[in-house]
Motif scaffolding. Structure first.
Motif, short mmCIF file in Angstrom:
data_model
loop_
_atom_site.label_atom_id
_atom_site.label_comp_id
_atom_site.label_asym_id
_atom_site.label_seq_id
_atom_site.Cartn_x
_atom_site.Cartn_y
_atom_site.Cartn_z
N PRO A 408 4.79 -10.89 7.38
CA PRO A 408 5.25 -11.64 6.52
C PRO A 408 4.89 -11.11 5.13
N ALA A 409 6.02 -11.12 4.07
CA ALA A 409 5.88 -10.57 2.62
C ALA A 409 4.50 -11.32 1.98
N MET A 410 4.59 -12.57 2.34
CA MET A 410 3.27 -13.42 1.77
C MET A 410 2.01 -12.74 1.91
N LEU A 411 1.80 -12.27 3.06
CA LEU A 411 0.50 -11.70 3.49
C LEU A 411 0.21 -10.26 2.66
N HIS A 412 1.30 -9.58 2.54
CA HIS A 412 1.45 -8.30 1.78
C HIS A 412 0.77 -8.81 0.22
N LYS A 413 1.31 -9.77 -0.43
CA LYS A 413 1.12 -10.35 -1.65
C LYS A 413 -0.70 -10.72 -1.72
N LEU A 414 -0.86 -11.57 -0.66
CA LEU A 414 -2.25 -11.77 -0.56
C LEU A 414 -3.47 -10.70 -0.76
N MET A 415 -2.96 -9.55 0.39
CA MET A 415 -3.82 -8.69 0.53
C MET A 415 -3.66 -7.66 -0.73
#
Length: 419
Positions: A408-415
């Motif tokens: 998910p793109a949201m996990l990329h943002k969190l990392m």
């Protein structure tokens, strides 16, 4: 000579260079402050001034300790062919005192064409060593003892080290002890009686800096004018190579390569792989050759394991990383679930699973060794409450998320925030 033949000859020349440690490390031997110059001075002074010396070569594996020593010994043997005798021991094979002394006696007998007795005792070999040191000293011949894996010789009573260093206290002896170890505290492992006889010289070998790496790459890959290849091909090859080395993408590849291992040996393997990928119909190496070489030499079992992880498992790993950054005293399944719920509440994600489903995913990560329990204590306790830790670095997790097909793109943002 056709283009294909020229390219084949260029590949052969570069691969022979990469396979020759003497050529690789010769680029660092020009400076008077280099370890090469210092080591050569220490050993050569023993030869020319008839004195005893001892020195430790310390540093991580792959930084060129043995390679530089071999270059120095090779040059000194050419300069003083009848004045140096080299005895080599390895702590992995000869850490036992009796075995080590017997091996020294065997090599000395072989060197001086004497009869070697396999039945000789430790005392017999000790006396033989003392007499050989005395005779070689009177003949102005230096014996160089090379002890690889030096820290392994410090185990036990250190009788070998004491015998060697004590024998070197004699006026008639002429010897050098060179210890090689990847342990930076190797000299602190010596007993007091041994340490008092050691000269306390240490040379520290470190992975080359970014600037030295670039100089080394140019030194290895640029074709020489006297290589037997037409000058037009050499000029074109070197010009294109210099453009690649100045490219930011190439610098990014080198940064990635050196993130986990910046030693010369690791770089040599990478360059060898890149040269093997060179197209014979081309007149030079290409950036694509270096890109293909990178994954071929990097063992990344954690990244391979990440590719098969489910979306829920990726969430758990990111949650653990966030908890690690927050420096919580203890991380377990319950605290991970609180972080998971916090992410869901903040971003209103659709990827929200029941606790029992999350527990199965958590156990799956344990099985894949991407996470593990902190210790073996509390084995009777429930899995949910036992403390766990990540077995994958933040950089590896970030790279794994980027290469995952359904992350998910949201996990990329969190990392991205955590990195």
């Amino acid at each position: 000579m056709g283009l294909e033949n020229q390219a084949e000859l260029a590949k052969t020349i570069i691969r022979s260079r990469i396979s020759n440690p003497s050529f690789i490390y010769s680029v660092f031997s020009q400076s008077p402050d280099s370890n090469y110059s210092k080591l050569k001075y220490i050993i050569s002074s023993s030869v020319t001034e008839a004195c005893n010396n001892s020195v430790l070569l310390l540093g991580p594996r792959g930084c060129g300790k043995i390679a530089v020593l071999e270059i120095v010994l090779e040059e000194l043997l050419k300069e003083h062919p009848a004045m140096i005798s080299v005895i080599k021991l390895n702590g992995l094979l000869h850490s036992d005192n009796n075995c080590a002394l017997k091996e020294i006696a065997r090599q000395l007998c072989l060197e001086h064409q004497l009869l070697f007795s396999k039945m000789a005792s430790f005392d017999d070999n000790s006396q033989f060593l003392l007499s050989m040191l005395r005779e070689c000293g009177l003949a102005h011949k230096t014996i160089v003892f090379v002890l690889e894996e030096f820290d392994l010789f410090t185990q036990g009573k250190q009788r070998l080290l004491y015998s060697l260093l004590d024998a070197m206290q004699s006026v008639t002896s002429q010897a050098v002890v060179v210890g090689v170890s990847c342990r930076l505290d190797a000299d602190q492992l010596l007993e007091k009686r041994v340490r008092s006889r050691f000269s306390h010289r240490k040379l520290l070998f470190l992975p080359p800096s970014g600037q030295d790496l670039k100089r080394l790459v140019e030194h290895i890959l640029l074709l020489p004018a006297d290589s037997g290849i037409p000058n037009e091909y050499i000029a074109a090859f070197n010009s294109k190579l210099l453009n690649i080395l100045a490219d930011e993408k190439f610098n990014g590849i080198i940064d990635t390569l050196c993130y986990s291992d910046s030693t010369v040996s690791h770089l040599s393997k990478f360059l060898f792989s890149a040269v093997c990928h060179m197209d014979l119909n081309s007149d030079s190496l290409s950036l694509e050759n270096f890109k293909l070489a990178l994954p071929s030499i990097q063992r990344q079992p954690k990244l391979e394991a990440l590719k098969d992880c489910s979306t829920l498992e990726l969430y758990i790993l990111v949650c653990m990383k966030r908890l690690e950054v927050k420096e919580l005293e203890m991380c377990n399944f319950s605290s991970i679930m609180k972080e998971y719920k916090s992410i869901h509440d903040t971003f209103q994600t659709s990827d929200y699973y029941a606790r029992n489903v999350c527990l199965r995913a958590f156990e799956h990560l344990l099985e894949r060794s991407l996470i593990s329990f902190e210790d073996n204590r509390g084995q009777g306790r429930s899995t949910e409450f036992r403390p766990v830790k990540l077995l994958i670095s933040g950089h590896e997790l970030h790279q794994g998320l980027k290469s995952h097909s359904s992350c998910p793109a949201m996990l990329h943002k969190l990392m991205d925030r955590e990195c």
